[in-house]
Every structure is written in structure tokens, then in C-alpha cells.
Design an enzyme around this catalytic site. Structure first.
Site, mmCIF file in Angstrom:
data_model
loop_
_atom_site.group_PDB
_atom_site.id
_atom_site.type_symbol
_atom_site.label_atom_id
_atom_site.label_comp_id
_atom_site.label_asym_id
_atom_site.label_seq_id
_atom_site.Cartn_x
_atom_site.Cartn_y
_atom_site.Cartn_z
ATOM 1 N N LYS A 128 0.751 -1.161 0.162
ATOM 2 C CA LYS A 128 -0.009 -0.119 -0.046
ATOM 3 C C LYS A 128 0.719 1.189 -0.231
ATOM 4 C CE LYS A 128 -4.488 1.175 0.370
ATOM 5 N NZ LYS A 128 -5.526 0.282 -0.130
ATOM 6 N N ASP A 168 -7.119 4.396 -4.175
ATOM 7 C CA ASP A 168 -7.714 4.243 -3.095
ATOM 8 C C ASP A 168 -8.215 5.700 -2.766
ATOM 9 O OD1 ASP A 168 -7.731 2.390 -0.572
ATOM 10 O OD2 ASP A 168 -7.436 4.189 0.442
HETATM 11 P P1 NDP Z 1 -12.900 8.141 -2.247
HETATM 12 O O1 NDP Z 1 -11.704 9.033 -2.145
HETATM 13 O O2 NDP Z 1 -13.635 7.842 -3.688
HETATM 14 O O3 NDP Z 1 -13.965 8.397 -1.429
HETATM 15 C C1 NDP Z 1 -13.816 8.351 -0.015
HETATM 16 C C2 NDP Z 1 -15.134 8.708 0.609
HETATM 17 O O4 NDP Z 1 -15.078 8.791 2.013
HETATM 18 C C3 NDP Z 1 -15.585 10.217 0.526
HETATM 19 O O5 NDP Z 1 -16.937 10.448 0.618
HETATM 20 C C4 NDP Z 1 -14.976 11.262 1.518
HETATM 21 O O6 NDP Z 1 -15.359 12.289 2.064
HETATM 22 C C5 NDP Z 1 -15.030 9.837 2.663
HETATM 23 N N1 NDP Z 1 -13.991 10.053 3.622
HETATM 24 C C6 NDP Z 1 -12.816 9.950 3.330
HETATM 25 N N2 NDP Z 1 -11.968 10.020 4.578
HETATM 26 C C7 NDP Z 1 -12.800 10.317 5.355
HETATM 27 C C8 NDP Z 1 -12.804 11.056 6.725
HETATM 28 N N3 NDP Z 1 -11.572 11.051 7.460
HETATM 29 N N4 NDP Z 1 -13.857 11.268 7.284
HETATM 30 C C9 NDP Z 1 -15.036 11.303 6.798
HETATM 31 N N5 NDP Z 1 -15.256 10.835 5.451
HETATM 32 C C10 NDP Z 1 -14.232 10.421 5.035
HETATM 33 O O7 NDP Z 1 -12.323 6.693 -1.810
HETATM 34 P P2 NDP Z 1 -12.705 5.082 -2.114
HETATM 35 O O8 NDP Z 1 -14.241 5.148 -2.062
HETATM 36 O O9 NDP Z 1 -11.942 4.467 -2.958
HETATM 37 O O10 NDP Z 1 -12.329 4.519 -0.669
HETATM 38 C C11 NDP Z 1 -13.177 4.360 0.515
HETATM 39 C C12 NDP Z 1 -12.792 3.381 1.282
HETATM 40 O O11 NDP Z 1 -12.859 1.977 0.733
HETATM 41 C C13 NDP Z 1 -11.380 3.285 2.105
HETATM 42 O O12 NDP Z 1 -11.537 2.860 3.254
HETATM 43 C C14 NDP Z 1 -10.572 2.574 0.931
HETATM 44 O O13 NDP Z 1 -9.304 2.033 1.545
HETATM 45 C C15 NDP Z 1 -11.586 1.409 0.660
HETATM 46 N N6 NDP Z 1 -11.278 0.617 -0.372
HETATM 47 C C16 NDP Z 1 -11.260 1.143 -1.598
HETATM 48 C C17 NDP Z 1 -11.168 0.388 -2.704
HETATM 49 C C18 NDP Z 1 -11.059 0.777 -4.025
HETATM 50 O O14 NDP Z 1 -10.998 0.160 -5.029
HETATM 51 N N7 NDP Z 1 -11.184 2.260 -4.352
HETATM 52 C C19 NDP Z 1 -10.921 -1.209 -2.710
HETATM 53 C C20 NDP Z 1 -11.120 -1.490 -1.395
HETATM 54 C C21 NDP Z 1 -11.139 -0.920 -0.341
HETATM 55 P P3 NDP Z 1 -14.842 13.573 1.280
HETATM 56 O O15 NDP Z 1 -15.064 13.528 -0.259
HETATM 57 O O16 NDP Z 1 -15.647 14.676 1.983
HETATM 58 O O17 NDP Z 1 -13.609 13.184 1.777
HETATM 59 O O1 2IT Z 2 -7.865 -1.523 -0.372
HETATM 60 C C1 2IT Z 2 -7.985 -2.148 -1.728
HETATM 61 O O2 2IT Z 2 -8.161 -3.042 -1.801
HETATM 62 C C2 2IT Z 2 -7.619 -0.938 -2.654
HETATM 63 N N1 2IT Z 2 -7.628 0.131 -2.553
HETATM 64 C C3 2IT Z 2 -7.466 -1.703 -4.328
HETATM 65 C C4 2IT Z 2 -6.273 -2.051 -4.478
HETATM 66 C C5 2IT Z 2 -5.980 -2.318 -5.849
HETATM 67 O O3 2IT Z 2 -4.687 -2.648 -6.269
HETATM 68 O O4 2IT Z 2 -6.946 -2.436 -6.632
#
Ligand code: NDP
Ligand code: 2IT
Length: 448
Positions: A128, A168
């Protein structure tokens, strides 16, 4: 020394060697403490040094990322990449750009990624990275210059057989594009498989954008099915409104459920008629605006800057924002309002105390490393397509994703049944199943 005492000693050493890294300690505690039954059956993994190796990243990179903002002012951020474990394949895991990013957060995410990636069965190791850069309010040109500077340092550690980042929090197709462009420019190689999450037109996979959210909903659907239930007619809350949340909403609606609340870091939104997905995508993906803009455009929707969406009555909760966002009191409120299932779309969004509340109440709980594995699994499918110079259709890719999520779900349950006589213990099932796959490869590859 008993196995329990050995695990406690390893955990104490993790805390001592990684001072102040609270999230890493939390993730390590959760995994280590569920391994007792696995080590009882496989005492070779309780030999001195084995768990210690698992908890020590193979390589940790920290670097300076200087860039110039639109006013000509020099800014300095910190970049990270933790290459945690390559027993099963090249390091694989996302990059997070958020002001809260530090080494402990990256280490927690990298550690989780090892077991998540193992669960997919797809031959990817765990890593990561990220930066404390805050993309909010930055122009495209600033984001581009930042990404170029970040990659100018990181490129030497990457490669399709070495380390393959993706998105992420704060990193989506725009950032992956800029990062890829700079990698290509520096190396003079069109190495498509060095980053995943690319746009579909030039090496990206269909369904990667949707994969994490869709996958989390498939996982929840499988959990509900064990009790003869489904999403049909169910009220659902989804925290966050980013990549994972938006596509979780989309799939819940496709399965006949109704998402009545979502959130961002500025507050939460209740829309009892069901979230209007086109409007949500326009606000968050196109305009990159705050969630209050949705309420302004939609009669009947209410935005609150205070309080929590976990007080909104629902049958299913899908936390899809960030770590430790769902606390004990939120879990108590969800249980009081009759929640049936919780699946973590985000990484470690529920605190250990919240998970305990769900467990005591008999609420189905799907931990992130299983429930959100669809994103990285589809990244591995993107790597397969890149290696073969092939492009699969959306349906082909989504159907592989659905099969993978069903397999991960079954594996969690059978492992939990075998090792704890409780198929509903998805936390233990995910940790033990992922661990055993990594442990076998680490043992075969010797002490490295
Ligand atoms: P994005 O940046 O697209 O969206 C994140 C969302 O969460 C936004 O709505 C953001 O609000 C909110 N957020 C982030 N940090 C905070 C905080 N400290 N307090 C409150 N709200 C917060 O990220 P993703 O959707 O890609 O990721 C979301 C989660 O999913 C993370 O935990 C990530 O690690 C996990 N994840 C993502 C994957 C992926 O493929 N993208 C795969 C597996 C897991 P704001 O816009 O106001 O900051
Ligand atoms: O937390 C996760 O699994 C991700 N942000 C996606 C990682 C990836 O390599 O697609």
C-alpha cells in the site's frame, strides 16, 4: 510457551517496534488474535520468527514529494510505499492521497492487503502507499504536477512483476492517468500492467470502477442468503460517497434495495425516496462538490452537518468511507434499529468495540478484507488482460467478479466452521483462510 502467549508476545513486539502506529497495531491485533486455532493445527507457524516475519514489511519507502502550486509556491508532501509481503505475487495495493496519511496508516492498509489479496486466490502480494497530499480544492494541473513528482521517485520500485499500485481514497482514474504517463515517460516503456484502475479506453478493465462497491454488495447478499434473506425491499445506509460508496448504492438498487442515506466528510444525507444515483454521481464524480449540493437539488432530501447516518433506521449498513468511522455507539444504534447485516466496503471502518456489539447481537458482519476484496480482485483481472493484451467485456468481467466474491464468502464460512465451529464468524474465517495461503507460500520460499 502456549500459542496464546506466543501470539501475545508477537503483538507486544509489534507495538514496541512500531511506536505510535495505532491503526497498524489495531489491524495486527485483529489478525493475530484470530490465529490461535490455525496455529494449534499448524504448530510450524508458531515457530519463533514466523509471525514476526509476517508482521515486518519486506520494504518501507518514505520519500519527499516537492511540487509547485498554481501560484508558483513550492509545496512539500511526503510519499510512502510499504511493500509488505510478496509470497503470493507482486506487491499489490492502492495509493491513498489524504492529509491523514502517515506510515502507520499505510502499514495497516498494507497488512490488511496481504490477507485480502490471498483470499482472492489470484496470485498477488500485499502493499500500500500514498501521501499526505490533499487533492481537495486543487486544480487538475496541480494534481498532475503532484502525481508527476510522486512517480518520479516511486517509479524505480515499481514494475508489473514487482509492485503494482492502484487507487484508494483520493486516487481515481485522473490520478492513475497522470501517474501512468510519468512512469511511461521516465522508463520509456508502455508497461500497461504497472498500475491498475486505468481508464477503460487504454488498458483499464471494464467493471474495475464498479468492482469494490459491487463486490461488497455481492458479499452482503451472500451473507443475507444464509438466513434466507435478500436486499429486495430492504432499507440500506452506505457511508461515504466516493468510488466504493457510489457503486455500492448502484448495486443495492439493482437488487431491489433502497439506499436511504450516504455521507462525506462534511456530513450526511437522508433521502427516504432512495438516493438518486445520477444526481449523486453528478455531484461527487463530475462536480467534485460537497454532499449538501445534492440536497439543494433534490426535494425531500435532508443534509445534516452534525450527527451520524448510523442513527438512520436500516436493515443493512455498508460503511464505505474510512477507518474507525463506525464506533461502538453507532453499532448500538444500528442494532437497536434492527440492522440485519453489516459489510465493510472500506478498510477497517468498524472499531473493534463496534464489531463486538454486532457479534453479541448476532448481526451478520463481513470484514473489509473479505467484503471489499472485489476491487483488488478486479485489479488482478486487469493485470491478466494487460499481460494478454486482451480486453474482456463488462459482463464477462463482472461475472468473474461475482464468482470471486461468492468463493471468498464460502471460503470464509467453511474456514470459520472448521477452525471455530461457527460459520458466521467471518472475521476469523477471513483471517485464517488468508493467513494459511500466505503462510504456506512463505514456508516453501524459505527464510527471506
Ligand atoms: P474516495 O476518495 O473515492 O471516497 C472516500 C469517501 O469517504 C468520500 O466520500 C470521503 O468524503 C469519505 N471520507 C474519506 N475520509 C474521510 C474521513 N476522514 N472522514 C469522513 N469521511 C471521509 O475513496 P474510495 O471510495 O476509493 O475508498 C473508500 C474506502 O474504501 C477506503 O477505506 C478505501 O481504503 C476502501 N477501499 C477502496 C477500494 C477501491 O477500489 N477504491 C478497494 C477496497 C477498499 P470527502 O469527499 O468529504 O473526503
Ligand atoms: O484497499 C484496496 O483493496 C484497494 N484500494 C484496491 C487495491 C488495488 O490494487 O486494486
Amino acid at each position: 510457551m502456549s500459542i496464546r502467549a506466543h501470539i501475545d508476545a508477537v503483538y507486544d513486539e509489534v507495538r514496541r517496534r512500531n511506536p505510535g502506529e495505532a491503526e497498524f497495531h489495531q489491524a495486527a491485533a485483529e489478525v493475530l488474535h484470530s490465529l490461535t486455532p490455525a496455529l494449534e493445527r499448524h504448530p510450524e507457524y508458531a515457530e519463533p520468527g514466523f509471525l514476526e516475519r509476517l508482521c515486518e514489511p519486506e520494504r518501507q519507502l518514505i520519500f519527499r514529494v516537492p511540487w509547485v502550486d498554481d501560484q508558483g509556491v513550492v509545496r512539500v508532501n511526503r510519499g510512502f510505499r510499504v511493500e509488505f509481503n510478496s509470497a503470493l505475487g507482486p506487491y499489490k495495493g492502492g495509493l491513498r492521497f489524504h492529509p491523514s496519511v502517515n506510515l502507520g496508516i499505510v502499514k495497516f492498509l498494507g497488512f490488511e492487503q496481504i490477507f485480502k489479496n490471498a483470499l482472492t486466490g489470484l496470485g498477488i502480494g500485499g502493499g500500500k502507499g500514498g501521501s499526505d497530499f490533499d487533492p481537495k480544492g486543487r486544480s487538475d494541473a496541480e494534481v498532475m504536477r503532484f502525481c508527476q513528482s510522486f512517480m518520479t521517485e516511486l517509479y524505480r520500485h515499481l514494475g508489473e512483476h514487482t509492485d503494482v499500485p492502484a487507487g484508494d481514497i483520493g486516487v481515481g482514474a485522473r490520478e492513475i492517468g497522470y501517474l501512468f504517463g510519468q512512469y511511461k515517460r521516465i522508463t520509456n516503456r508502455y508497461e500497461a500492467g504497472v498500475l491498475t484502475g486505468k481508464p477503460v479506453g487504454w488498458g483499464g478493465s471494464h467493471a474495475r470502477t464498479e468492482a469494490t462497491g459491487y463486490g461488497a454488495v455481492y458479499f452482503a447478499q451472500e451473507m443475507l442468503a444464509t438466513r434466507g434473506e435478500s436486499f429486495d425491499g430492504r432499507r440500506v445506509v452506505v457511508s461515504g460517497s466516493g468510488n466504493v460508496a457510489v457503486y455500492a448504492v448502484e448495486k443495492v438498487h439493482a437488487l431491489g434495495g433502497r439506499v436511504v442515506a450516504c455521507s462525506d466528510s462534511s456530513g450526511y444525507l437522508v433521502d427516504d425516496n432512495g438516493i438518486d444515483l445520477d444526481l449523486l454521481k453528478d455531484v461527487k464524480e463530475v462536480r467534485r462538490a460537497r454532499l449538501s449540493a445534492y440536497a439543494e437539488a433534490r426535494p425531500g432530501a435532508v443534509f445534516s452537518a452534525r450527527g451520524t447516518l448510523y442513527d438512520v433506521p436500516c436493515d443493512v449498513a455498508l460503511p464505505c468511507a474510512t477507518q474507525n468511522e463506525l464506533r461502538r455507539e453507532d453499532a448500538v444504534s444500528l442494532v437497536k434499529n434492527g440492522v440485519r447485516a453489516v459489510a465493510e466496503g472500506a478498510n477497517m471502518p468498524c472499531t473493534p468495540e463496534a464489531v463486538e456489539v454486532f457479534r453479541d447481537a448476532g448481526v451478520l458482519f463481513g470484514p473489509g478484507k473479505a467484503a471489499n476484496a472485489g476491487g483488488v480482485a478486479t485489479s488482478a483481472l486487469e493485470m491478466q488482460q494487460n499481460a494478454a493484451r486482451d480486453t474482456w467485456t463488462f459482463d464477462q468481467t463482472e461475472s468473474r467478479l461475482a464468482t470471486i466474491m461468492r468463493t471468498v464468502h464460502t471460503e470464509c464460512r467453511t474456514t470459520a466452521d472448521t477452525y471455530a465451529a461457527d460459520p458466521d464468524d467471518y472475521v476469523l474465517g477471513a483471517n485464517v483462510a488468508g493467513f494459511l495461503r500466505v503462510a504456506e507460500a512463505m514456508t516453501a520460499q524459505g527464510v527471506i
